[in-house]
Motif scaffolding. Structure first.
Motif, mmCIF file in Angstrom:
data_model
loop_
_atom_site.group_PDB
_atom_site.id
_atom_site.type_symbol
_atom_site.label_atom_id
_atom_site.label_comp_id
_atom_site.label_asym_id
_atom_site.label_seq_id
_atom_site.Cartn_x
_atom_site.Cartn_y
_atom_site.Cartn_z
ATOM 1 N N ARG A 199 4.995 -6.928 -9.047
ATOM 2 C CA ARG A 199 3.568 -7.575 -8.273
ATOM 3 C C ARG A 199 2.882 -6.276 -8.733
ATOM 4 N NH1 ARG A 199 5.464 -10.077 -3.421
ATOM 5 N NH2 ARG A 199 4.091 -9.750 -2.282
ATOM 6 N N GLU A 200 1.570 -7.051 -8.349
ATOM 7 C CA GLU A 200 0.397 -6.123 -9.084
ATOM 8 C C GLU A 200 -0.092 -4.763 -8.225
ATOM 9 O OE1 GLU A 200 -4.763 -6.271 -8.759
ATOM 10 O OE2 GLU A 200 -3.890 -8.253 -8.410
ATOM 11 N N GLY A 201 0.139 -3.608 -9.435
ATOM 12 C CA GLY A 201 0.018 -2.365 -8.790
ATOM 13 C C GLY A 201 1.665 -1.703 -9.064
ATOM 14 N N PHE A 202 2.344 -2.277 -9.387
ATOM 15 C CA PHE A 202 3.910 -2.154 -9.456
ATOM 16 C C PHE A 202 4.496 -1.929 -10.513
ATOM 17 C CE2 PHE A 202 2.966 -2.766 -4.943
ATOM 18 C CZ PHE A 202 3.968 -1.481 -4.504
ATOM 19 N N ALA A 222 0.791 -1.482 -0.317
ATOM 20 C CA ALA A 222 -0.193 0.029 0.140
ATOM 21 C C ALA A 222 0.935 1.002 -0.013
ATOM 22 C CB ALA A 222 -0.642 -0.041 1.457
ATOM 23 N N ASN A 223 1.610 0.837 0.905
ATOM 24 C CA ASN A 223 2.713 2.354 0.735
ATOM 25 C C ASN A 223 3.601 2.856 -0.573
ATOM 26 O OD1 ASN A 223 2.098 3.221 3.350
ATOM 27 N ND2 ASN A 223 3.314 1.540 4.401
ATOM 28 N N GLY A 224 4.323 1.471 -0.820
ATOM 29 C CA GLY A 224 4.943 1.760 -2.360
ATOM 30 C C GLY A 224 3.735 2.118 -3.257
ATOM 31 N N ARG A 225 2.910 1.684 -3.600
ATOM 32 C CA ARG A 225 1.811 2.254 -4.948
ATOM 33 C C ARG A 225 1.438 3.335 -4.546
ATOM 34 N NH1 ARG A 225 -1.678 -3.077 -3.115
ATOM 35 N NH2 ARG A 225 -0.961 -4.396 -5.220
ATOM 36 N N ALA A 226 1.384 4.132 -3.313
ATOM 37 C CA ALA A 226 1.120 5.644 -3.482
ATOM 38 C C ALA A 226 1.940 5.965 -3.208
ATOM 39 C CB ALA A 226 0.827 5.803 -1.583
ATOM 40 N N TRP A 266 4.293 10.157 -7.365
ATOM 41 C CA TRP A 266 5.456 10.831 -8.252
ATOM 42 C C TRP A 266 4.616 10.986 -9.698
ATOM 43 C CZ3 TRP A 266 7.494 10.192 -4.039
ATOM 44 C CH2 TRP A 266 8.909 10.016 -4.165
ATOM 45 N N ARG A 267 3.409 10.093 -10.231
ATOM 46 C CA ARG A 267 3.110 9.985 -11.071
ATOM 47 C C ARG A 267 1.893 11.487 -10.993
ATOM 48 N NH1 ARG A 267 1.883 3.239 -10.999
ATOM 49 N NH2 ARG A 267 3.281 2.908 -12.389
ATOM 50 N N ALA A 268 1.701 11.738 -10.213
ATOM 51 C CA ALA A 268 0.767 12.751 -10.127
ATOM 52 C C ALA A 268 1.260 14.051 -9.927
ATOM 53 C CB ALA A 268 -0.483 13.118 -8.909
ATOM 54 N N GLU A 297 18.795 9.665 4.228
ATOM 55 C CA GLU A 297 17.608 10.227 5.098
ATOM 56 C C GLU A 297 16.735 9.017 5.306
ATOM 57 O OE1 GLU A 297 14.601 13.176 4.822
ATOM 58 O OE2 GLU A 297 16.238 13.716 3.869
ATOM 59 N N VAL A 298 16.068 8.560 5.925
ATOM 60 C CA VAL A 298 14.842 7.704 6.428
ATOM 61 C C VAL A 298 13.815 8.448 6.792
ATOM 62 C CG1 VAL A 298 14.088 6.162 7.304
ATOM 63 C CG2 VAL A 298 16.631 5.819 6.840
ATOM 64 N N THR A 299 13.000 7.889 6.112
ATOM 65 C CA THR A 299 11.471 8.816 5.968
ATOM 66 C C THR A 299 10.328 7.868 6.231
ATOM 67 O OG1 THR A 299 10.223 10.701 6.197
ATOM 68 C CG2 THR A 299 11.430 9.720 3.758
ATOM 69 N N THR A 300 9.391 8.394 6.548
ATOM 70 C CA THR A 300 8.229 7.608 5.854
ATOM 71 C C THR A 300 7.036 7.710 4.759
ATOM 72 O OG1 THR A 300 6.510 9.009 6.978
ATOM 73 C CG2 THR A 300 7.776 7.403 8.001
ATOM 74 N N THR A 301 6.468 6.551 3.992
ATOM 75 C CA THR A 301 5.872 7.268 3.225
ATOM 76 C C THR A 301 5.097 8.755 3.143
ATOM 77 O OG1 THR A 301 5.881 4.699 2.767
ATOM 78 C CG2 THR A 301 3.636 6.307 1.901
ATOM 79 N N ALA A 302 4.243 8.666 4.686
ATOM 80 C CA ALA A 302 3.319 9.795 4.810
ATOM 81 C C ALA A 302 4.040 11.235 4.813
ATOM 82 C CB ALA A 302 3.088 9.529 6.659
ATOM 83 N N ASP A 303 5.476 10.476 5.368
ATOM 84 C CA ASP A 303 6.089 12.009 5.010
ATOM 85 C C ASP A 303 5.970 12.191 3.571
ATOM 86 O OD1 ASP A 303 6.124 11.953 7.722
ATOM 87 O OD2 ASP A 303 8.032 11.666 8.273
ATOM 88 N N LEU A 304 6.850 12.017 2.520
ATOM 89 C CA LEU A 304 7.298 11.707 1.478
ATOM 90 C C LEU A 304 5.514 12.105 0.650
ATOM 91 C CD1 LEU A 304 9.225 8.429 0.730
ATOM 92 C CD2 LEU A 304 10.220 11.373 0.546
#
Length: 190
Positions: A73-76, A33-37, A42-44, A174-181
Motif C-alpha cells: 500500500r502507498e507509504g508502506f 496512519a498508525n503504521g506509517r507513523a 523506526w527509520r528516524a 505484549e499489546v500496546t498502542t502506536t502512541a505508546d510506541l
C-alpha cells in the motif's frame, strides 16, 4: 518504547490487494496512519525493519505475484536497503528465513502490525512466541475483516479484533498502542 537496533519492526501484509471488493469490509480507518507513523519512527531511529508480503499461490488471488494487489500500500513500500520477506502461508516464520534474519540482526524483540490481526499477524506472533521470540503488537496499527460466522450471520471485525488481541495478550505478546510506541500520550490521556 526505546527503539534501537535490538527492536525490529515487522509490518505484515500491508498490501493493496485487501482493497479488492472480494474482501469483506474492514474496520480500522486509523491503521494506515498508525503504521506509517511507526515506519517513520523506526527509520528516524535507524532501527531495523523487515517488510513481510503475502505472495499467494491460490489461483485468482488478489495477492498473487504479478497482480496489482501484491504491491505494498502507498507509504508502506520498503525504502533503501530495507528487506522484504515473502511468504505463502499465514506465519512469516513458515517456509522463510525470518528466524535466521532476526538472529543475524541480534533482535531482542519484534514489534509488529498489519493485515489481518486474526490471520497472518496472529499466526506470526504465535509461531514466533513458541520459538522463543518476544513480540509487541501495535494493535491500533492492525486491521481485520467482518467474517461469516458459519451460521448465516456475520461477526463484526471489531469483535474479531478484540478477541484476537485479548488472546494474544494473554499468552503470546505484549499489546500496546502506536502512541505508546512513539512515546506520545495516547488520545485518552490528552
Amino acid at each position: 518504547m526505546n527503539v534501537g537496533l535490538g527492536t525490529v519492526l515487522l509490518p505484515i501484509d500491508v498490501q493493496r490487494g485487501f482493497d479488492e471488493p472480494s474482501w469483506p469490509p474492514r474496520w480500522n480507518g486509523e491503521m494506515e496512519a498508525n503504521g506509517r507513523a511507526l515506519l517513520a519512527h523506526w527509520r528516524a531511529a535507524g532501527a531495523p525493519i523487515i517488510h513481510v508480503r503475502h505472495v499467494s499461490v491460490q489461483p485468482g488471488s488478489s495477492l498473487a505475484p504479478g497482480h496489482w494487489g501484491s504491491a505494498f500500500r502507498e507509504g508502506f513500500e520498503p525504502q533503501g536497503e530495507e528487506p522484504v520477506l515473502s511468504k505463502s502461508v499465514n506465519s512469516a516464520f513458515i517456509g522463510t528465513d525470518l528466524d535466521l534474519r532476526l538472529r543475524r540482526l541480534g533482535a531482542e524483540r519484534i514489534v509488529t502490525f498489519g493485515i489481518s490481526t486474526d490471520m497472518c499477524v496472529s499466526t506470526t506472533i504465535r509461531t514466533g512466541a513458541n520459538m522463543g521470540w518476544t513480540f509487541v503488537l501495535a494493535a491500533d496499527a492492525c486491521d481485520c475483516f467482518d467474517l461469516p460466522d458459519g451460521l448465516g450471520g456475520t461477526i463484526p471485525a471489531t469483535a474479531i479484533q478484540a478477541a484476537h488481541v485479548a488472546t494474544l495478550a494473554m499468552e503470546f505478546c505484549e499489546v500496546t498502542t502506536t502512541a505508546d510506541l512513539l512515546g506520545r500520550p495516547s488520545p485518552a490521556d490528552r
